[in-house]
Design a protein around this motif. Structure first.
Motif, PDB file in Angstrom:
ATOM      1  N   VAL A 191       0.864  -1.179   0.000  1.00 53.37           N
ATOM      2  CA  VAL A 191       0.000   0.000   0.000  1.00 53.37           C
ATOM      3  C   VAL A 191       0.898   1.225   0.000  1.00 53.37           C
ATOM      4  O   VAL A 191       1.794   1.332   0.847  1.00 53.37           O
ATOM      5  CB  VAL A 191      -0.917   0.007   1.245  1.00 53.37           C
ATOM      6  CG1 VAL A 191      -1.791   1.247   1.257  1.00 53.37           C
ATOM      7  CG2 VAL A 191      -1.761  -1.251   1.291  1.00 53.37           C
ATOM      8  N   PHE A 192       0.677   2.138  -0.927  1.00 51.64           N
ATOM      9  CA  PHE A 192       1.512   3.339  -1.026  1.00 51.64           C
ATOM     10  C   PHE A 192       0.695   4.546  -0.578  1.00 51.64           C
ATOM     11  O   PHE A 192      -0.344   4.843  -1.153  1.00 51.64           O
ATOM     12  CB  PHE A 192       1.999   3.540  -2.460  1.00 51.64           C
ATOM     13  CG  PHE A 192       3.285   4.316  -2.547  1.00 51.64           C
ATOM     14  CD1 PHE A 192       3.327   5.669  -2.251  1.00 51.64           C
ATOM     15  CD2 PHE A 192       4.464   3.688  -2.907  1.00 51.64           C
ATOM     16  CE1 PHE A 192       4.519   6.389  -2.324  1.00 51.64           C
ATOM     17  CE2 PHE A 192       5.661   4.395  -2.985  1.00 51.64           C
ATOM     18  CZ  PHE A 192       5.679   5.746  -2.695  1.00 51.64           C
ATOM     19  N   VAL A 193       1.198   5.212   0.460  1.00 51.47           N
ATOM     20  CA  VAL A 193       0.492   6.340   1.065  1.00 51.47           C
ATOM     21  C   VAL A 193       1.296   7.621   0.845  1.00 51.47           C
ATOM     22  O   VAL A 193       2.517   7.646   1.039  1.00 51.47           O
ATOM     23  CB  VAL A 193       0.290   6.114   2.582  1.00 51.47           C
ATOM     24  CG1 VAL A 193      -0.380   7.325   3.223  1.00 51.47           C
ATOM     25  CG2 VAL A 193      -0.544   4.860   2.818  1.00 51.47           C
ATOM     26  N   VAL A 194       0.609   8.681   0.449  1.00 55.46           N
ATOM     27  CA  VAL A 194       1.193  10.026   0.396  1.00 55.46           C
ATOM     28  C   VAL A 194       0.237  10.965   1.114  1.00 55.46           C
ATOM     29  O   VAL A 194      -0.945  11.047   0.759  1.00 55.46           O
ATOM     30  CB  VAL A 194       1.425  10.512  -1.047  1.00 55.46           C
ATOM     31  CG1 VAL A 194       2.001  11.935  -1.038  1.00 55.46           C
ATOM     32  CG2 VAL A 194       2.368   9.567  -1.791  1.00 55.46           C
ATOM     33  N   GLY A 195       0.730  11.648   2.141  1.00 54.48           N
ATOM     34  CA  GLY A 195      -0.140  12.491   2.953  1.00 54.48           C
ATOM     35  C   GLY A 195      -1.142  11.615   3.685  1.00 54.48           C
ATOM     36  O   GLY A 195      -0.791  10.672   4.378  1.00 54.48           O
ATOM     37  N   GLU A 196      -2.403  11.903   3.497  1.00 55.39           N
ATOM     38  CA  GLU A 196      -3.462  11.114   4.132  1.00 55.39           C
ATOM     39  C   GLU A 196      -4.259  10.328   3.099  1.00 55.39           C
ATOM     40  O   GLU A 196      -5.443  10.039   3.291  1.00 55.39           O
ATOM     41  CB  GLU A 196      -4.384  12.043   4.932  1.00 55.39           C
ATOM     42  CG  GLU A 196      -3.664  12.761   6.069  1.00 55.39           C
ATOM     43  CD  GLU A 196      -4.577  13.662   6.874  1.00 55.39           C
ATOM     44  OE1 GLU A 196      -5.776  13.726   6.552  1.00 55.39           O
ATOM     45  OE2 GLU A 196      -4.092  14.280   7.839  1.00 55.39           O
ATOM     46  N   GLY A 248       5.626   3.141   1.933  1.00 52.35           N
ATOM     47  CA  GLY A 248       5.068   1.895   1.428  1.00 52.35           C
ATOM     48  C   GLY A 248       4.826   0.962   2.599  1.00 52.35           C
ATOM     49  O   GLY A 248       5.724   0.748   3.419  1.00 52.35           O
ATOM     50  N   VAL A 249       3.625   0.432   2.706  1.00 51.91           N
ATOM     51  CA  VAL A 249       3.249  -0.442   3.819  1.00 51.91           C
ATOM     52  C   VAL A 249       3.017  -1.848   3.276  1.00 51.91           C
ATOM     53  O   VAL A 249       2.228  -2.031   2.348  1.00 51.91           O
ATOM     54  CB  VAL A 249       1.980   0.067   4.527  1.00 51.91           C
ATOM     55  CG1 VAL A 249       1.681  -0.786   5.760  1.00 51.91           C
ATOM     56  CG2 VAL A 249       2.119   1.537   4.910  1.00 51.91           C
ATOM     57  N   ASP A 250       3.707  -2.829   3.871  1.00 50.73           N
ATOM     58  CA  ASP A 250       3.552  -4.223   3.469  1.00 50.73           C
ATOM     59  C   ASP A 250       2.613  -4.927   4.441  1.00 50.73           C
ATOM     60  O   ASP A 250       2.844  -4.914   5.665  1.00 50.73           O
ATOM     61  CB  ASP A 250       4.903  -4.928   3.433  1.00 50.73           C
ATOM     62  CG  ASP A 250       5.820  -4.361   2.361  1.00 50.73           C
ATOM     63  OD1 ASP A 250       5.302  -3.712   1.424  1.00 50.73           O
ATOM     64  OD2 ASP A 250       7.041  -4.547   2.459  1.00 50.73           O
ATOM     65  N   ILE A 251       1.570  -5.539   3.909  1.00 49.48           N
ATOM     66  CA  ILE A 251       0.517  -6.168   4.708  1.00 49.48           C
ATOM     67  C   ILE A 251       0.263  -7.574   4.158  1.00 49.48           C
ATOM     68  O   ILE A 251       0.246  -7.776   2.944  1.00 49.48           O
ATOM     69  CB  ILE A 251      -0.783  -5.338   4.652  1.00 49.48           C
ATOM     70  CG1 ILE A 251      -0.537  -3.938   5.234  1.00 49.48           C
ATOM     71  CG2 ILE A 251      -1.918  -6.037   5.394  1.00 49.48           C
ATOM     72  CD1 ILE A 251      -1.675  -2.959   4.993  1.00 49.48           C
ATOM     73  N   ALA A 252       0.096  -8.531   5.064  1.00 47.62           N
ATOM     74  CA  ALA A 252      -0.169  -9.907   4.640  1.00 47.62           C
ATOM     75  C   ALA A 252      -1.430 -10.432   5.312  1.00 47.62           C
ATOM     76  O   ALA A 252      -1.743 -10.062   6.446  1.00 47.62           O
ATOM     77  CB  ALA A 252       1.015 -10.801   4.985  1.00 47.62           C
ATOM     78  N   TYR A 253      -2.122 -11.309   4.596  1.00 48.75           N
ATOM     79  CA  TYR A 253      -3.263 -12.039   5.170  1.00 48.75           C
ATOM     80  C   TYR A 253      -2.787 -13.432   5.546  1.00 48.75           C
ATOM     81  O   TYR A 253      -2.180 -14.142   4.729  1.00 48.75           O
ATOM     82  CB  TYR A 253      -4.406 -12.136   4.160  1.00 48.75           C
ATOM     83  CG  TYR A 253      -5.619 -12.859   4.697  1.00 48.75           C
ATOM     84  CD1 TYR A 253      -6.493 -12.227   5.573  1.00 48.75           C
ATOM     85  CD2 TYR A 253      -5.874 -14.187   4.339  1.00 48.75           C
ATOM     86  CE1 TYR A 253      -7.606 -12.899   6.073  1.00 48.75           C
ATOM     87  CE2 TYR A 253      -6.981 -14.859   4.836  1.00 48.75           C
ATOM     88  CZ  TYR A 253      -7.838 -14.206   5.708  1.00 48.75           C
ATOM     89  OH  TYR A 253      -8.933 -14.866   6.207  1.00 48.75           O
ATOM     90  N   ASP A 254      -3.031 -13.821   6.798  1.00 45.70           N
ATOM     91  CA  ASP A 254      -2.625 -15.130   7.290  1.00 45.70           C
ATOM     92  C   ASP A 254      -3.833 -16.064   7.285  1.00 45.70           C
ATOM     93  O   ASP A 254      -4.829 -15.805   7.972  1.00 45.70           O
ATOM     94  CB  ASP A 254      -2.045 -15.007   8.696  1.00 45.70           C
ATOM     95  CG  ASP A 254      -1.657 -16.352   9.282  1.00 45.70           C
ATOM     96  OD1 ASP A 254      -1.055 -17.156   8.547  1.00 45.70           O
ATOM     97  OD2 ASP A 254      -1.966 -16.594  10.468  1.00 45.70           O
ATOM     98  N   ALA A 267       9.974   3.807   4.846  1.00 45.45           N
ATOM     99  CA  ALA A 267       9.974   5.269   4.709  1.00 45.45           C
ATOM    100  C   ALA A 267      10.720   5.740   3.468  1.00 45.45           C
ATOM    101  O   ALA A 267      10.652   6.911   3.121  1.00 45.45           O
ATOM    102  CB  ALA A 267      10.601   5.903   5.956  1.00 45.45           C
ATOM    103  N   PHE A 268      11.443   4.816   2.813  1.00 43.14           N
ATOM    104  CA  PHE A 268      12.132   5.129   1.550  1.00 43.14           C
ATOM    105  C   PHE A 268      11.697   4.113   0.491  1.00 43.14           C
ATOM    106  O   PHE A 268      12.503   3.365  -0.048  1.00 43.14           O
ATOM    107  CB  PHE A 268      13.660   5.075   1.713  1.00 43.14           C
ATOM    108  CG  PHE A 268      14.196   5.827   2.892  1.00 43.14           C
ATOM    109  CD1 PHE A 268      13.806   7.140   3.151  1.00 43.14           C
ATOM    110  CD2 PHE A 268      15.099   5.235   3.757  1.00 43.14           C
ATOM    111  CE1 PHE A 268      14.311   7.836   4.238  1.00 43.14           C
ATOM    112  CE2 PHE A 268      15.610   5.919   4.843  1.00 43.14           C
ATOM    113  CZ  PHE A 268      15.213   7.233   5.090  1.00 43.14           C
ATOM    114  N   PRO A 269      10.401   4.064   0.179  1.00 47.01           N
ATOM    115  CA  PRO A 269       9.896   2.964  -0.655  1.00 47.01           C
ATOM    116  C   PRO A 269      10.318   3.079  -2.116  1.00 47.01           C
ATOM    117  O   PRO A 269      10.470   4.164  -2.660  1.00 47.01           O
ATOM    118  CB  PRO A 269       8.382   3.112  -0.515  1.00 47.01           C
ATOM    119  CG  PRO A 269       8.170   4.575  -0.279  1.00 47.01           C
ATOM    120  CD  PRO A 269       9.335   5.007   0.567  1.00 47.01           C
TER     121      PRO A 269
END
Length: 296
Positions: A191-196, A248-254, A267-269
């Motif tokens: 997931v790529f976030v910029v600002g809100e 960039g946020v890395d998220i997984a479904y278990d 913080a440096f994606p």
């Protein structure tokens, strides 16, 4: 306006170069600053930051990297100089907060303390602790405490291997970081976030390996908020808690627990994989966000 891109290489890396090109497209002057070359001075007239002999004079800066540093003193010097710069102009991301995100353990600790879901994780310097952990969990992932792109991450199922890895690292003054292996359904999320705002998200799919990093051969499939609202929500919450402004946020479904978990926040994606999958160009979003910060 003059907008700096701050990185550690002698010449701009691809991501830094793309940010500089975007700055130019938006009608502003890009400036490249190298973290090893930056110095700061406290004077009666205020704080001054120099690159070599030239005083830095910019309206804002985008931080892209501080380098792979072997001494604590050098790391603290670079963060301290960037903090001096951030006391005068917007620096995105904030240097101190970027340092927390760069450290996988401290990143997850901050998220855990705020109630966000993270995998069971161990940080240790004790080889016996590592051995017992693998005996208890049966299969874990060893990861470098500071690293990216999936490089160095290894599946560990043998307690003796965990003992040897941790002992070897202990002998050179390094800790070990182990995370319980998640039963992913063949993919995870970036997931790529910029600002809100989440500007783009993708599934990272790798049919040939348990690693789902694009740098390790995974492919990207775009994901909308309608399809995965919880993934979008977790990405935004993680970035806000860490005080970052782009990440960039890395998220997984278990599949075992039927829950989503935040693996790490960068913080440096990098963004090549996300751009290929979604058509979104993160440098333009980041530069627009920075220009908005300057104008406020």
């Amino acid at each position: 306006m003059r907008i700096a891109v701050v990185d550690y290489k002698k010449e701009p890396r691809k991501g830094s170069l793309e940010l500089m090109e975007s700055i130019s497209r938006h009608g502003h002057e890009p400036v490249y600053l190298k973290t090893p070359m930056l110095d700061a001075v406290l004077t009666p007239g205020g704080i001054k930051v120099y690159q070599s002999t030239e005083e830095v004079s910019v309206n804002a800066a985008i931080l892209r990297g501080i380098g792979f540093i072997t001494s604590l003193e050098t790391l603290m010097k670079r963060i301290g100089v960037l903090e001096a710069l951030a006391s005068q102009i917007p620096v995105i991301n904030d240097p101190s907060k970027s340092l927390i995100a760069r450290d996988k353990w401290r990143c997850l600790l901050h998220l855990y303390l705020k109630g966000l879901p993270v995998p069971e994780t161990l940080v240790t310097e004790n080889p016996f602790t590592a051995m017992r952990y693998v005996k208890d969990k049966h299969i874990v992932v060893y990861k470098p405490l500071m690293g990216s792109l999936g490089l160095g991450s290894t599946l560990v199922q043998d307690p003796d291997l965990a003992f040897n890895v941790t002992r070897g690292l202990m002998n050179i003054g390094l800790p070990s970081y182990y995370q319980v292996y998640l039963e992913k359904p063949g993919y995870d999320y970036r997931v790529f976030v910029v600002g809100e705002e989440v500007i783009g998200a993708m599934k990272r799919v790798n049919p040939y390996s348990w690693k789902t990093n694009v740098a390790q051969g995974a492919g990207g499939v775009p994901v909308s908020e309608k399809e995965e609202p919880e993934v979008y929500e977790l990405g935004l919450k993680a970035v806000k808690i860490l005080g970052l402004e782009y990440a960039g946020v890395d998220i997984a479904y278990d599949q075992g627990t039927e829950r989503y978990y935040i693996l790490e926040v960068n913080a440096f994606p990098q963004w090549e994989g996300l751009r290929s999958a979604t058509g979104v160009n993160p440098p333009d979003y980041i530069v627009k966000y920075v220009i908005g910060k300057i104008k406020k």
